[in-house]
Design a protein around this motif. Structure first.
Motif, PDB file in Angstrom:
ATOM      1  N   MET A  22       0.674  -1.606   0.066  1.00 16.55           N
ATOM      2  CA  MET A  22       0.194   0.213   0.358  1.00 16.55           C
ATOM      3  C   MET A  22       0.967   0.936   0.258  1.00 16.55           C
ATOM      4  SD  MET A  22      -3.691  -0.708  -0.497  1.00 16.55           S
ATOM      5  CE  MET A  22      -4.030   1.103   0.062  1.00 16.55           C
ATOM      6  N   VAL A  23       0.592   1.983  -0.842  1.00 18.02           N
ATOM      7  CA  VAL A  23       1.203   3.480  -0.815  1.00 18.02           C
ATOM      8  C   VAL A  23      -0.029   4.183  -0.618  1.00 18.02           C
ATOM      9  CG1 VAL A  23       2.696   4.479  -2.340  1.00 18.02           C
ATOM     10  CG2 VAL A  23       3.348   2.483  -2.970  1.00 18.02           C
ATOM     11  N   LYS A  24       0.825   5.658   0.108  1.00 17.91           N
ATOM     12  CA  LYS A  24      -0.568   6.686  -0.698  1.00 17.91           C
ATOM     13  C   LYS A  24       0.605   7.910  -1.067  1.00 17.91           C
ATOM     14  CE  LYS A  24      -0.887   7.404   4.912  1.00 17.91           C
ATOM     15  NZ  LYS A  24      -0.982   7.563   5.483  1.00 17.91           N
ATOM     16  N   LYS A  25      -0.266   8.554  -1.621  1.00 19.33           N
ATOM     17  CA  LYS A  25      -0.975   8.896  -3.579  1.00 19.33           C
ATOM     18  C   LYS A  25      -1.372  10.430  -2.498  1.00 19.33           C
ATOM     19  CE  LYS A  25       0.903   6.020  -6.944  1.00 19.33           C
ATOM     20  NZ  LYS A  25       1.244   5.561  -8.281  1.00 19.33           N
ATOM     21  N   PRO A  26      -0.791  11.557  -2.260  1.00 20.92           N
ATOM     22  CA  PRO A  26      -1.261  12.502  -1.920  1.00 20.92           C
ATOM     23  C   PRO A  26      -1.478  13.362  -3.410  1.00 20.92           C
ATOM     24  CG  PRO A  26       1.069  12.451  -1.307  1.00 20.92           C
ATOM     25  CD  PRO A  26       1.173  11.453  -2.027  1.00 20.92           C
ATOM     26  N   LEU A  27      -2.891  14.317  -3.024  1.00 20.57           N
ATOM     27  CA  LEU A  27      -3.818  14.277  -4.571  1.00 20.57           C
ATOM     28  C   LEU A  27      -3.182  15.345  -5.505  1.00 20.57           C
ATOM     29  CD1 LEU A  27      -6.308  14.851  -5.906  1.00 20.57           C
ATOM     30  CD2 LEU A  27      -6.731  16.580  -4.127  1.00 20.57           C
ATOM     31  N   ARG A  28      -2.279  16.620  -4.793  1.00 22.74           N
ATOM     32  CA  ARG A  28      -1.094  17.155  -5.433  1.00 22.74           C
ATOM     33  C   ARG A  28      -0.368  16.370  -6.331  1.00 22.74           C
ATOM     34  NH1 ARG A  28       0.898  17.647  -0.147  1.00 22.74           N
ATOM     35  NH2 ARG A  28       1.953  16.633   0.057  1.00 22.74           N
ATOM     36  N   ILE A  29       0.412  15.120  -5.610  1.00 24.33           N
ATOM     37  CA  ILE A  29       1.591  14.686  -7.132  1.00 24.33           C
ATOM     38  C   ILE A  29       0.184  13.586  -8.293  1.00 24.33           C
ATOM     39  CG2 ILE A  29       2.337  11.800  -6.510  1.00 24.33           C
ATOM     40  CD1 ILE A  29       3.178  14.410  -5.407  1.00 24.33           C
ATOM     41  N   LEU A  30      -1.464  13.230  -8.195  1.00 22.90           N
ATOM     42  CA  LEU A  30      -1.763  12.660  -8.678  1.00 22.90           C
ATOM     43  C   LEU A  30      -2.729  13.874  -9.476  1.00 22.90           C
ATOM     44  CD1 LEU A  30      -4.347  10.384  -6.664  1.00 22.90           C
ATOM     45  CD2 LEU A  30      -2.678  10.019  -7.515  1.00 22.90           C
ATOM     46  N   VAL A  31      -2.633  14.880  -8.885  1.00 19.34           N
ATOM     47  CA  VAL A  31      -3.168  16.668 -10.458  1.00 19.34           C
ATOM     48  C   VAL A  31      -1.762  16.262 -10.985  1.00 19.34           C
ATOM     49  CG1 VAL A  31      -3.077  18.709 -10.278  1.00 19.34           C
ATOM     50  CG2 VAL A  31      -4.877  17.066  -8.920  1.00 19.34           C
ATOM     51  N   LYS A  32      -0.189  16.569 -10.761  1.00 20.70           N
ATOM     52  CA  LYS A  32       0.655  16.688 -10.978  1.00 20.70           C
ATOM     53  C   LYS A  32       0.851  15.794 -12.343  1.00 20.70           C
ATOM     54  CE  LYS A  32       5.355  17.328 -11.323  1.00 20.70           C
ATOM     55  NZ  LYS A  32       7.063  17.698 -10.678  1.00 20.70           N
ATOM     56  N   SER A  34      -1.312  13.412 -13.660  1.00 20.91           N
ATOM     57  CA  SER A  34      -2.139  13.823 -14.714  1.00 20.91           C
ATOM     58  C   SER A  34      -2.159  14.583 -15.751  1.00 20.91           C
ATOM     59  CB  SER A  34      -3.248  14.400 -13.561  1.00 20.91           C
ATOM     60  OG  SER A  34      -4.309  13.386 -13.215  1.00 20.91           O
ATOM     61  N   LEU A  35      -1.111  16.225 -15.217  1.00 19.84           N
ATOM     62  CA  LEU A  35      -1.171  17.091 -15.866  1.00 19.84           C
ATOM     63  C   LEU A  35       0.466  16.794 -16.917  1.00 19.84           C
ATOM     64  CD1 LEU A  35      -1.114  20.393 -13.605  1.00 19.84           C
ATOM     65  CD2 LEU A  35      -2.548  20.117 -15.674  1.00 19.84           C
ATOM     66  N   GLU A  36       1.242  16.170 -16.553  1.00 25.23           N
ATOM     67  CA  GLU A  36       2.305  16.063 -16.862  1.00 25.23           C
ATOM     68  C   GLU A  36       1.608  14.960 -18.479  1.00 25.23           C
ATOM     69  OE1 GLU A  36       4.646  13.815 -13.760  1.00 25.23           O
ATOM     70  OE2 GLU A  36       5.341  15.397 -13.420  1.00 25.23           O
ATOM     71  N   ASN A  37       0.481  13.872 -18.191  1.00 23.66           N
ATOM     72  CA  ASN A  37       0.107  12.858 -19.034  1.00 23.66           C
ATOM     73  C   ASN A  37      -0.630  14.337 -19.810  1.00 23.66           C
ATOM     74  OD1 ASN A  37      -0.160  10.710 -20.302  1.00 23.66           O
ATOM     75  ND2 ASN A  37      -2.710  11.262 -19.443  1.00 23.66           N
ATOM     76  N   TYR A  38      -0.807  14.882 -19.145  1.00 24.88           N
ATOM     77  CA  TYR A  38      -1.671  15.906 -20.736  1.00 24.88           C
ATOM     78  C   TYR A  38      -1.067  16.173 -21.373  1.00 24.88           C
ATOM     79  CZ  TYR A  38      -3.971  20.311 -22.574  1.00 24.88           C
ATOM     80  OH  TYR A  38      -4.738  21.029 -23.353  1.00 24.88           O
ATOM     81  N   PHE A  39       0.276  16.481 -21.185  1.00 23.67           N
ATOM     82  CA  PHE A  39       1.587  17.424 -21.778  1.00 23.67           C
ATOM     83  C   PHE A  39       1.766  16.335 -22.483  1.00 23.67           C
ATOM     84  CE2 PHE A  39       1.491  20.842 -18.587  1.00 23.67           C
ATOM     85  CZ  PHE A  39       0.633  22.447 -19.528  1.00 23.67           C
ATOM     86  N   LEU A  40       2.460  15.665 -22.303  1.00 21.70           N
ATOM     87  CA  LEU A  40       3.327  14.398 -22.699  1.00 21.70           C
ATOM     88  C   LEU A  40       1.728  14.116 -23.973  1.00 21.70           C
ATOM     89  CD1 LEU A  40       5.208  12.301 -23.114  1.00 21.70           C
ATOM     90  CD2 LEU A  40       3.279  10.689 -21.693  1.00 21.70           C
ATOM     91  N   HIS A  41       0.101  13.577 -23.754  1.00 29.11           N
ATOM     92  CA  HIS A  41       0.207  13.403 -25.358  1.00 29.11           C
ATOM     93  C   HIS A  41      -0.973  14.393 -25.714  1.00 29.11           C
ATOM     94  CE1 HIS A  41       0.068  10.043 -22.956  1.00 29.11           C
ATOM     95  NE2 HIS A  41       0.167   8.917 -23.844  1.00 29.11           N
ATOM     96  N   LEU A  42      -0.429  16.286 -25.094  1.00 33.28           N
ATOM     97  CA  LEU A  42      -0.623  17.137 -26.113  1.00 33.28           C
ATOM     98  C   LEU A  42      -1.079  17.240 -27.668  1.00 33.28           C
ATOM     99  CD1 LEU A  42      -2.063  20.058 -25.155  1.00 33.28           C
ATOM    100  CD2 LEU A  42      -0.045  20.232 -25.061  1.00 33.28           C
ATOM    101  N   ASP A  43      -1.726  17.455 -28.152  1.00 34.85           N
ATOM    102  CA  ASP A  43      -1.502  17.614 -29.484  1.00 34.85           C
ATOM    103  C   ASP A  43      -1.554  18.887 -29.815  1.00 34.85           C
ATOM    104  OD1 ASP A  43      -2.403  17.930 -32.473  1.00 34.85           O
ATOM    105  OD2 ASP A  43      -3.214  15.971 -33.086  1.00 34.85           O
ATOM    106  N   ASP A  44      -0.423  19.881 -30.946  1.00 36.13           N
ATOM    107  CA  ASP A  44      -0.303  21.100 -30.689  1.00 36.13           C
ATOM    108  C   ASP A  44      -1.835  21.714 -31.470  1.00 36.13           C
ATOM    109  OD1 ASP A  44       1.577  21.796 -30.025  1.00 36.13           O
ATOM    110  OD2 ASP A  44       2.706  21.895 -31.632  1.00 36.13           O
TER     111      ASP A  44
END
Length: 99
Positions: A22-32, A34-44
């Motif tokens: 079991m690992v605790k993941k703070p909300l801010r890490i999950l948001v970060k 998600s944003l990194e994933n957004y930018f990774l898959h960003l189509d201009d």
């Protein structure tokens, strides 16, 4: 308000790692992530110009839903817990069709 004075210990998700621990993941890490994933898959060609508003709406709707359930629809209590004015809460609920 500093991060030290805000109690965020309950804003975590418990997940299992590869070793099934079991690992605790703070909300801010999950948001970060998600944003990194957004930018990774960003189509201009599909770039949004209102990312700030997009992220806020993704967080705000479940926050409002949960707080209204917790307070059993008591807007005065919900606004107090959230630290916002009741009329602001009503505006936000209306924005998401939650009134």
């Amino acid at each position: 308000m500093s991060e030290d004075s805000i109690h965020t210990e309950f804003l975590v998700i418990h997940t299992k790692d590869k070793q099934d621990k079991m690992v605790k993941k703070p909300l801010r890490i999950l948001v970060k992530k998600s944003l990194e994933n957004y930018f990774l898959h960003l189509d201009d060609s599909k770039r949004v110009g209102n990312l700030y508003q997009l992220v806020l709406s993704e967080l705000e709707r479940p926050l409002l839903d949960t707080i209204m359930q917790y307070t059993r629809g008591n807007q005065t209590r919900a606004a107090s817990i959230m630290g916002i004015n009741r009329s602001t809460l009503r505006k936000k609920l209306k924005r998401y069709g939650m009134n």
